[in-house]
Design an enzyme around this catalytic site. Structure first.
Site, PDB file in Angstrom:
ATOM      1  N   GLY A  49     102.726  47.730  -3.043  1.00  0.00           N
ATOM      2  CA  GLY A  49     103.052  46.956  -1.833  1.00  0.00           C
ATOM      3  C   GLY A  49     102.570  45.526  -1.926  1.00  0.00           C
ATOM      4  O   GLY A  49     101.966  45.002  -0.989  1.00  0.00           O
TER       5      GLY A  49
ATOM      6  N   ARG B  35     104.014  41.124  -0.273  1.00  0.00           N
ATOM      7  CA  ARG B  35     103.605  40.330   0.889  1.00  0.00           C
ATOM      8  C   ARG B  35     102.222  40.799   1.395  1.00  0.00           C
ATOM      9  O   ARG B  35     101.652  41.762   0.868  1.00  0.00           O
ATOM     10  CB  ARG B  35     104.642  40.442   2.011  1.00  0.00           C
ATOM     11  CG  ARG B  35     104.663  41.822   2.646  1.00  0.00           C
ATOM     12  CD  ARG B  35     105.681  41.899   3.770  1.00  0.00           C
ATOM     13  NE  ARG B  35     105.329  42.927   4.711  1.00  0.00           N
ATOM     14  CZ  ARG B  35     106.188  43.522   5.530  1.00  0.00           C
ATOM     15  NH1 ARG B  35     107.458  43.174   5.515  1.00  0.00           N
ATOM     16  NH2 ARG B  35     105.776  44.437   6.375  1.00  0.00           N
TER      17      ARG B  35
ATOM     18  N   SER C  10     109.113  47.773  -2.239  1.00  0.00           N
ATOM     19  CA  SER C  10     109.809  49.029  -1.923  1.00  0.00           C
ATOM     20  C   SER C  10     111.291  48.813  -1.665  1.00  0.00           C
ATOM     21  O   SER C  10     112.110  49.670  -1.950  1.00  0.00           O
ATOM     22  CB  SER C  10     109.170  49.700  -0.709  1.00  0.00           C
ATOM     23  OG  SER C  10     109.228  48.857   0.403  1.00  0.00           O
TER      24      SER C  10
ATOM     25  N   ASP D 103     109.475  53.249  -4.460  1.00  0.00           N
ATOM     26  CA  ASP D 103     109.019  53.820  -3.198  1.00  0.00           C
ATOM     27  C   ASP D 103     107.827  54.718  -3.530  1.00  0.00           C
ATOM     28  O   ASP D 103     107.986  55.800  -4.107  1.00  0.00           O
ATOM     29  CB  ASP D 103     110.167  54.638  -2.581  1.00  0.00           C
ATOM     30  CG  ASP D 103     109.730  55.431  -1.362  1.00  0.00           C
ATOM     31  OD1 ASP D 103     108.538  55.380  -1.006  1.00  0.00           O
ATOM     32  OD2 ASP D 103     110.593  56.114  -0.778  1.00  0.00           O
TER      33      ASP D 103
ATOM     34  N   ASN E 270      97.637  49.865  -2.119  1.00  0.00           N
ATOM     35  CA  ASN E 270      97.632  49.039  -0.897  1.00  0.00           C
ATOM     36  C   ASN E 270      98.782  49.365   0.057  1.00  0.00           C
ATOM     37  O   ASN E 270      98.647  49.182   1.266  1.00  0.00           O
ATOM     38  CB  ASN E 270      97.703  47.560  -1.331  1.00  0.00           C
ATOM     39  CG  ASN E 270      98.109  46.651  -0.184  1.00  0.00           C
ATOM     40  OD1 ASN E 270      97.294  46.317   0.666  1.00  0.00           O
ATOM     41  ND2 ASN E 270      99.392  46.282  -0.124  1.00  0.00           N
TER      42      ASN E 270
ATOM     43  N   SER F 115      91.272  51.700   6.187  1.00  0.00           N
ATOM     44  CA  SER F 115      91.259  50.948   7.447  1.00  0.00           C
ATOM     45  C   SER F 115      90.054  51.419   8.247  1.00  0.00           C
ATOM     46  O   SER F 115      89.622  52.577   8.102  1.00  0.00           O
ATOM     47  CB  SER F 115      92.536  51.233   8.237  1.00  0.00           C
ATOM     48  OG  SER F 115      92.393  50.786   9.570  1.00  0.00           O
TER      49      SER F 115
ATOM     50  N   TYR G  89      98.567  57.380  11.505  1.00  0.00           N
ATOM     51  CA  TYR G  89      97.997  56.357  10.618  1.00  0.00           C
ATOM     52  C   TYR G  89      96.493  56.596  10.438  1.00  0.00           C
ATOM     53  O   TYR G  89      95.979  56.608   9.320  1.00  0.00           O
ATOM     54  CB  TYR G  89      98.257  54.986  11.237  1.00  0.00           C
ATOM     55  CG  TYR G  89      97.686  53.808  10.503  1.00  0.00           C
ATOM     56  CD1 TYR G  89      98.390  53.194   9.465  1.00  0.00           C
ATOM     57  CD2 TYR G  89      96.441  53.262  10.847  1.00  0.00           C
ATOM     58  CE1 TYR G  89      97.875  52.089   8.802  1.00  0.00           C
ATOM     59  CE2 TYR G  89      95.916  52.166  10.195  1.00  0.00           C
ATOM     60  CZ  TYR G  89      96.643  51.581   9.177  1.00  0.00           C
ATOM     61  OH  TYR G  89      96.134  50.485   8.517  1.00  0.00           O
TER      62      TYR G  89
ATOM     63  N   LYS H 218      94.310  57.412   6.990  1.00  0.00           N
ATOM     64  CA  LYS H 218      93.243  56.543   6.473  1.00  0.00           C
ATOM     65  C   LYS H 218      91.924  57.318   6.340  1.00  0.00           C
ATOM     66  O   LYS H 218      91.130  57.054   5.428  1.00  0.00           O
ATOM     67  CB  LYS H 218      93.086  55.302   7.351  1.00  0.00           C
ATOM     68  CG  LYS H 218      94.311  54.375   7.317  1.00  0.00           C
ATOM     69  CD  LYS H 218      94.629  53.856   5.918  1.00  0.00           C
ATOM     70  CE  LYS H 218      95.720  52.810   5.916  1.00  0.00           C
ATOM     71  NZ  LYS H 218      96.040  52.304   4.571  1.00  0.00           N
TER      72      LYS H 218
END
Ligand code: NAD
Length: 251
Positions: A12, A15, A37, A63, A90, A143, A157, A161
């Site tokens: 990833g 960006r 991706s 992917d 990432n 995270s 999410y 994490k």
């Protein structure tokens, strides 16, 4: 330079935080495998930026939630550069949707993208590191949501994490002593993943951050670069929070 003759794969990395990590590693001499991706344009721009710095890079569309795609990406990267010394997991997604509205498909997509991708990448890359007797370093981007419950709308999410944190600790034991495995757990960072947050919500969150702002991607990348380097030779199985201090304190 920290990473002369080293090869790094950052998932990833077209960006956001991934791009900042790729540029930081390249600045220190690493050759980079950039991963996107969907569209290739942003990733190709990152490759060009790295080439301008005098280092080498390739872009691989993959992917990471697909094990077959990951196998093909790692093979292509190793065919090109001969090895991978550093893996930074990432890539990630988030759906802020209430529990009763979030579909099972969305849960599975989050789990596959944020957690299973790391299992696939770690397995493929670590197998080669072991075969080639490489003193490797793996850094997983977690995270602070995986440490403390944040908001039920990002439950899927947060769960992934938390999984990333335990995966990191278990893999550090599994892959020792040759391969170190650590995680970086950012708090709020200025990237597209947060682009749709309401302004008043952001203002309230900033009041809770001790340094009174969101991080810039580069500030996360600096910590990843340290963990990936030999300077962190005695650091493994660690989850490093990079959140500017976050404690619910507001003036
Ligand atoms: P971003 O949306 O800008 O970048 C995410 C990247 O992951 C994009 O390049 C995207 O193309 C890639 N990606 C998504 N699904 C993919 C897939 N299936 N295969 C390959 N690539 C895929 O967001 P970001 O803020 O740069 O996030 C990077 C990482 O940092 C994520 O793991 C995120 O959870 C984590 N993080 C971000 C913040 C924040 O506040 N921005 C905070 C804590 C953790």
């Amino acid at each position: 330079m920290r990473f002369e003759n080293k090869v790094a794969l950052v998932t990833g990395s077209s960006r956001g935080i991934g791009k900042a990590i790729a540029l930081e590693l390249a600045k220190e001499g690493a050759k980079l495998i950039i991963n996107c991706s969907k569209t290739k344009e942003d990733g190709l721009n990152v490759v060009k930026e790295i080439q301008k710095m005098g280092s080498d890079a390739i872009l691989i569309k993959c992917d990471v939630s697909s094990e077959d795609d990951v196998k093909a990406m790692v093979k292509e990267g190793v065919d090109k550069f001969g090895k991978i010394d550093i893996l930074v997991n990432n890539a990630g997604i988030v759906y802020d949707i209430p529990f009763f509205e979030k579909t099972s498909e969305q849960w599975k997509e989050t789990i596959n993208t944020n957690l299973m991708s790391m299992v696939y990448c770690c397995k493929e890359v670590a197998l080669r590191m072991k075969e080639q007797k490489i003193k490797g370093s793996i850094v997983n981007i977690s995270s602070t949501n995986g440490i403390n419950c944040f908001h039920p709308d990002s439950m899927d999410y947060d769960v992934t994490k938390a999984g990333v944190n335990l995966l990191t600790e278990d893999l550090a034991m599994e892959l020792a002593p040759m391969i170190r495995v650590n995680a970086v757990a950012p708090g709020w960072v200025n990237t597209k993943i947060n682009a749709d947050l309401p302004k008043n919500f952001v203002e309230e969150e900033v009041k809770k951050i001790y340094v009174r702002r969101f991080a810039e991607p580069k500030e996360i990348a600096k910590v990843v670069s340290f963990l990936a380097s030999e300077e962190a030779s005695f650091v493994t199985g660690s989850i490093i929070k990079v959140d500017g201090g976050y404690g619910g304190w507001s003036e």
